[in-house]
Design a protein around this motif. Structure first.
Motif, PDB file in Angstrom:
ATOM      1  N   LEU A 256     -13.465  -7.796 -35.940  1.00 50.90           N
ATOM      2  CA  LEU A 256     -12.435  -8.195 -34.988  1.00 50.90           C
ATOM      3  C   LEU A 256     -12.922  -9.333 -34.095  1.00 50.90           C
ATOM      4  O   LEU A 256     -12.161 -10.245 -33.763  1.00 50.90           O
ATOM      5  CB  LEU A 256     -12.020  -6.996 -34.122  1.00 50.90           C
ATOM      6  CG  LEU A 256     -11.080  -5.968 -34.753  1.00 50.90           C
ATOM      7  CD1 LEU A 256     -10.902  -4.778 -33.821  1.00 50.90           C
ATOM      8  CD2 LEU A 256      -9.731  -6.589 -35.070  1.00 50.90           C
ATOM      9  N   TRP A 257     -14.201  -9.280 -33.711  1.00 55.15           N
ATOM     10  CA  TRP A 257     -14.760 -10.322 -32.844  1.00 55.15           C
ATOM     11  C   TRP A 257     -14.771 -11.674 -33.546  1.00 55.15           C
ATOM     12  O   TRP A 257     -14.582 -12.717 -32.914  1.00 55.15           O
ATOM     13  CB  TRP A 257     -16.157  -9.931 -32.401  1.00 55.15           C
ATOM     14  CG  TRP A 257     -16.799 -10.934 -31.490  1.00 55.15           C
ATOM     15  CD1 TRP A 257     -17.782 -11.827 -31.794  1.00 55.15           C
ATOM     16  CD2 TRP A 257     -16.489 -11.148 -30.104  1.00 55.15           C
ATOM     17  NE1 TRP A 257     -18.113 -12.584 -30.711  1.00 55.15           N
ATOM     18  CE2 TRP A 257     -17.327 -12.190 -29.646  1.00 55.15           C
ATOM     19  CE3 TRP A 257     -15.595 -10.571 -29.217  1.00 55.15           C
ATOM     20  CZ2 TRP A 257     -17.286 -12.655 -28.338  1.00 55.15           C
ATOM     21  CZ3 TRP A 257     -15.548 -11.033 -27.915  1.00 55.15           C
ATOM     22  CH2 TRP A 257     -16.393 -12.071 -27.482  1.00 55.15           C
ATOM     23  N   LYS A 258     -14.988 -11.665 -34.845  1.00 59.35           N
ATOM     24  CA  LYS A 258     -14.974 -12.911 -35.611  1.00 59.35           C
ATOM     25  C   LYS A 258     -13.579 -13.543 -35.599  1.00 59.35           C
ATOM     26  O   LYS A 258     -13.441 -14.754 -35.760  1.00 59.35           O
ATOM     27  CB  LYS A 258     -15.421 -12.661 -37.054  1.00 59.35           C
ATOM     28  CG  LYS A 258     -16.887 -12.261 -37.185  1.00 59.35           C
ATOM     29  CD  LYS A 258     -17.241 -11.987 -38.636  1.00 59.35           C
ATOM     30  CE  LYS A 258     -18.693 -11.548 -38.763  1.00 59.35           C
ATOM     31  NZ  LYS A 258     -19.049 -11.227 -40.171  1.00 59.35           N
ATOM     32  N   ASN A 259     -12.568 -12.710 -35.428  1.00 67.15           N
ATOM     33  CA  ASN A 259     -11.187 -13.216 -35.355  1.00 67.15           C
ATOM     34  C   ASN A 259     -10.666 -13.159 -33.916  1.00 67.15           C
ATOM     35  O   ASN A 259      -9.458 -13.036 -33.691  1.00 67.15           O
ATOM     36  CB  ASN A 259     -10.275 -12.361 -36.252  1.00 67.15           C
ATOM     37  CG  ASN A 259     -10.623 -12.466 -37.715  1.00 67.15           C
ATOM     38  OD1 ASN A 259     -10.160 -13.348 -38.426  1.00 67.15           O
ATOM     39  ND2 ASN A 259     -11.461 -11.554 -38.188  1.00 67.15           N
ATOM     40  N   SER A 260     -11.584 -13.246 -32.942  1.00 69.77           N
ATOM     41  CA  SER A 260     -11.212 -13.052 -31.537  1.00 69.77           C
ATOM     42  C   SER A 260     -10.215 -14.102 -31.046  1.00 69.77           C
ATOM     43  O   SER A 260      -9.325 -13.789 -30.246  1.00 69.77           O
ATOM     44  CB  SER A 260     -12.464 -13.055 -30.658  1.00 69.77           C
ATOM     45  OG  SER A 260     -13.169 -14.287 -30.790  1.00 69.77           O
ATOM     46  N   ASP A 261     -10.363 -15.349 -31.497  1.00 67.29           N
ATOM     47  CA  ASP A 261      -9.435 -16.395 -31.038  1.00 67.29           C
ATOM     48  C   ASP A 261      -8.000 -16.063 -31.434  1.00 67.29           C
ATOM     49  O   ASP A 261      -7.074 -16.171 -30.620  1.00 67.29           O
ATOM     50  CB  ASP A 261      -9.836 -17.744 -31.632  1.00 67.29           C
ATOM     51  CG  ASP A 261     -11.158 -18.260 -31.071  1.00 67.29           C
ATOM     52  OD1 ASP A 261     -11.558 -17.773 -29.996  1.00 67.29           O
ATOM     53  OD2 ASP A 261     -11.782 -19.118 -31.715  1.00 67.29           O
ATOM     54  N   THR A 262      -7.835 -15.641 -32.677  1.00 70.24           N
ATOM     55  CA  THR A 262      -6.497 -15.284 -33.156  1.00 70.24           C
ATOM     56  C   THR A 262      -5.963 -14.057 -32.433  1.00 70.24           C
ATOM     57  O   THR A 262      -4.786 -14.003 -32.042  1.00 70.24           O
ATOM     58  CB  THR A 262      -6.530 -15.006 -34.677  1.00 70.24           C
ATOM     59  OG1 THR A 262      -7.027 -16.161 -35.353  1.00 70.24           O
ATOM     60  CG2 THR A 262      -5.144 -14.679 -35.199  1.00 70.24           C
ATOM     61  N   ILE A 263      -6.828 -13.067 -32.218  1.00 70.15           N
ATOM     62  CA  ILE A 263      -6.402 -11.818 -31.578  1.00 70.15           C
ATOM     63  C   ILE A 263      -6.062 -12.042 -30.110  1.00 70.15           C
ATOM     64  O   ILE A 263      -5.073 -11.510 -29.602  1.00 70.15           O
ATOM     65  CB  ILE A 263      -7.501 -10.744 -31.740  1.00 70.15           C
ATOM     66  CG1 ILE A 263      -7.622 -10.356 -33.213  1.00 70.15           C
ATOM     67  CG2 ILE A 263      -7.182  -9.515 -30.883  1.00 70.15           C
ATOM     68  CD1 ILE A 263      -8.749  -9.399 -33.509  1.00 70.15           C
ATOM     69  N   VAL A 264      -6.872 -12.845 -29.407  1.00 64.01           N
ATOM     70  CA  VAL A 264      -6.587 -13.133 -28.003  1.00 64.01           C
ATOM     71  C   VAL A 264      -5.258 -13.874 -27.870  1.00 64.01           C
ATOM     72  O   VAL A 264      -4.449 -13.590 -26.963  1.00 64.01           O
ATOM     73  CB  VAL A 264      -7.736 -13.951 -27.370  1.00 64.01           C
ATOM     74  CG1 VAL A 264      -7.331 -14.486 -26.007  1.00 64.01           C
ATOM     75  CG2 VAL A 264      -8.990 -13.095 -27.245  1.00 64.01           C
ATOM     76  N   HIS A 265      -5.022 -14.831 -28.776  1.00 63.82           N
ATOM     77  CA  HIS A 265      -3.730 -15.552 -28.756  1.00 63.82           C
ATOM     78  C   HIS A 265      -2.576 -14.582 -29.013  1.00 63.82           C
ATOM     79  O   HIS A 265      -1.533 -14.663 -28.339  1.00 63.82           O
ATOM     80  CB  HIS A 265      -3.745 -16.643 -29.820  1.00 63.82           C
ATOM     81  CG  HIS A 265      -2.471 -17.439 -29.892  1.00 63.82           C
ATOM     82  ND1 HIS A 265      -2.141 -18.418 -28.982  1.00 63.82           N
ATOM     83  CD2 HIS A 265      -1.426 -17.370 -30.762  1.00 63.82           C
ATOM     84  CE1 HIS A 265      -0.969 -18.940 -29.289  1.00 63.82           C
ATOM     85  NE2 HIS A 265      -0.513 -18.320 -30.369  1.00 63.82           N
ATOM     86  N   ALA A 266      -2.767 -13.661 -29.963  1.00 65.66           N
ATOM     87  CA  ALA A 266      -1.716 -12.683 -30.259  1.00 65.66           C
ATOM     88  C   ALA A 266      -1.510 -11.741 -29.075  1.00 65.66           C
ATOM     89  O   ALA A 266      -0.376 -11.338 -28.788  1.00 65.66           O
ATOM     90  CB  ALA A 266      -2.088 -11.884 -31.507  1.00 65.66           C
ATOM     91  N   TYR A 267      -2.599 -11.398 -28.381  1.00 66.83           N
ATOM     92  CA  TYR A 267      -2.478 -10.592 -27.162  1.00 66.83           C
ATOM     93  C   TYR A 267      -1.594 -11.308 -26.145  1.00 66.83           C
ATOM     94  O   TYR A 267      -0.735 -10.686 -25.496  1.00 66.83           O
ATOM     95  CB  TYR A 267      -3.859 -10.336 -26.562  1.00 66.83           C
ATOM     96  CG  TYR A 267      -4.362  -8.924 -26.732  1.00 66.83           C
ATOM     97  CD1 TYR A 267      -3.689  -7.857 -26.152  1.00 66.83           C
ATOM     98  CD2 TYR A 267      -5.514  -8.656 -27.453  1.00 66.83           C
ATOM     99  CE1 TYR A 267      -4.146  -6.561 -26.305  1.00 66.83           C
ATOM    100  CE2 TYR A 267      -5.989  -7.366 -27.617  1.00 66.83           C
ATOM    101  CZ  TYR A 267      -5.304  -6.321 -27.036  1.00 66.83           C
ATOM    102  OH  TYR A 267      -5.758  -5.033 -27.190  1.00 66.83           O
TER     103      TYR A 267
END
Length: 294
Positions: free
Chosen positions: A61-72
């Motif tokens: 999940l941390w490796k995809n943190s940029d995408t996840i933070v944007h989705a948040y």
């Protein structure tokens, strides 16, 4: 008599404590499973006390943190705007329906109730929102369809207004020269905090957990909410794991497929768990009063 009363208190507290524990244990199992080694889950199953710990799912999940933070960010924006707008629209419809002097009020109430029984179906709904209103690939597509107003919430709030707010208060304000909007804004909403908090929680959960609208109406990855992004990541892991079993590399085979499901649930549910205590004191009161038939 006092000893008997104390005995009932102890027994009731014990029963409620057991029920509370039964509600908490699944979340504990969810979290422990998310930090368990994927191979250990496949071998031993889910356990409160894992034999092997691993943070591989969270590292992925941390490796995809940029995408996840944007989705948040997208999800938080949609949840806040959608919940506030939904409360405004729902209360603006529920308040007139609660007034006995509203012309055609019973017909309008029946129309609202009718929407709980029937809908147009997926294909007509999709055509209306994409061809008529042109909401595809916009944030509005995650706000309006199926979520912005719910007939059940309207009827629940209408029952609260009818059974809780005395008619004499409205009549008194009207005699003093208050307009209908001023009565609604300065009196009705001020006395309706329990039901507003209850329906606000319902709507916030609906917007936060929504993945259907993003799946149907959104193709642009920059507009996907958290649920859709996590679902896509999970699908990618399953696809890569399946390819690894057909002759792929060992690195693909080591992807945390089982534990990642649990990590997704943890990431998605934590904000709601943090927000719920602020609504809890109003939740039961608003739900019980609003549930009385009016």
């Amino acid at each position: 008599m006092a000893n008997q009363h104390r005995g009932w208190q102890i027994a009731s507290h014990l029963v409620l404590g057991l029920f509370s524990l039964a509600c908490i244990l699944p979340f504990v199992l969810l979290f422990t499973s998310s930090i368990t080694d994927d191979k250990a889950i496949v071998r031993d199953g889910y356990s409160f006390f894992p034999s092997e710990f691993s943070f591989g799912a969270y590292e992925y999940l941390w490796k995809n943190s940029d995408t996840i933070v944007h989705a948040y960010g997208i999800t938080i924006l949609i949840t806040i705007v959608g919940t506030v707008t939904s409360l405004v629209i729902t209360s603006l419809l529920a308040y007139p329906l609660s007034r006995k002097d509203l012309p055609g009020g019973k017909v309008l109430a029946f129309i609202v109730f009718f929407t709980l029984l029937f809908n147009g179906g997926l294909v007509p709904t999709y055509m209306v929102y994409t061809k008529v209103f042109e909401l595809q690939n916009t944030l509005w597509a995650q706000l309006i369809p199926w979520l912005l107003m719910n007939g059940f919430n309207v009827l629940l709030m209408r029952a609260f207004f009818t059974n809780t707010i005395p008619t004499a208060v409205i009549e008194s304000a009207s005699i003093d020269g208050a307009s209908e909007f001023k009565i609604y804004y300065r009196i009705i909403l001020q006395l309706s905090l329990p039901i507003l908090a209850t329906i606000g929680l319902f709507q916030a959960l609906a917007f936060w957990n929504d993945w259907n609208n993003g799946l149907i109406f959104i193709n642009d990855p920059d507009l996907l909410n958290l649920q859709n992004v996590l679902n896509r990541i999970m699908s990618n892991i399953e696809f890569l794991s399946m390819n690894s079993s057909m002759g792929g590399t060992d690195a693909l085979a080591m992807l945390p497929k089982e534990t990642f499901r649990m990590a997704i649930a943890v990431v998605g549910i934590v904000p709601i768990l943090l927000a719920y205590p602020f609504f809890q004191k109003y939740f039961v009161k608003g739900l019980m009063i609003g549930a009385v038939k009016g």
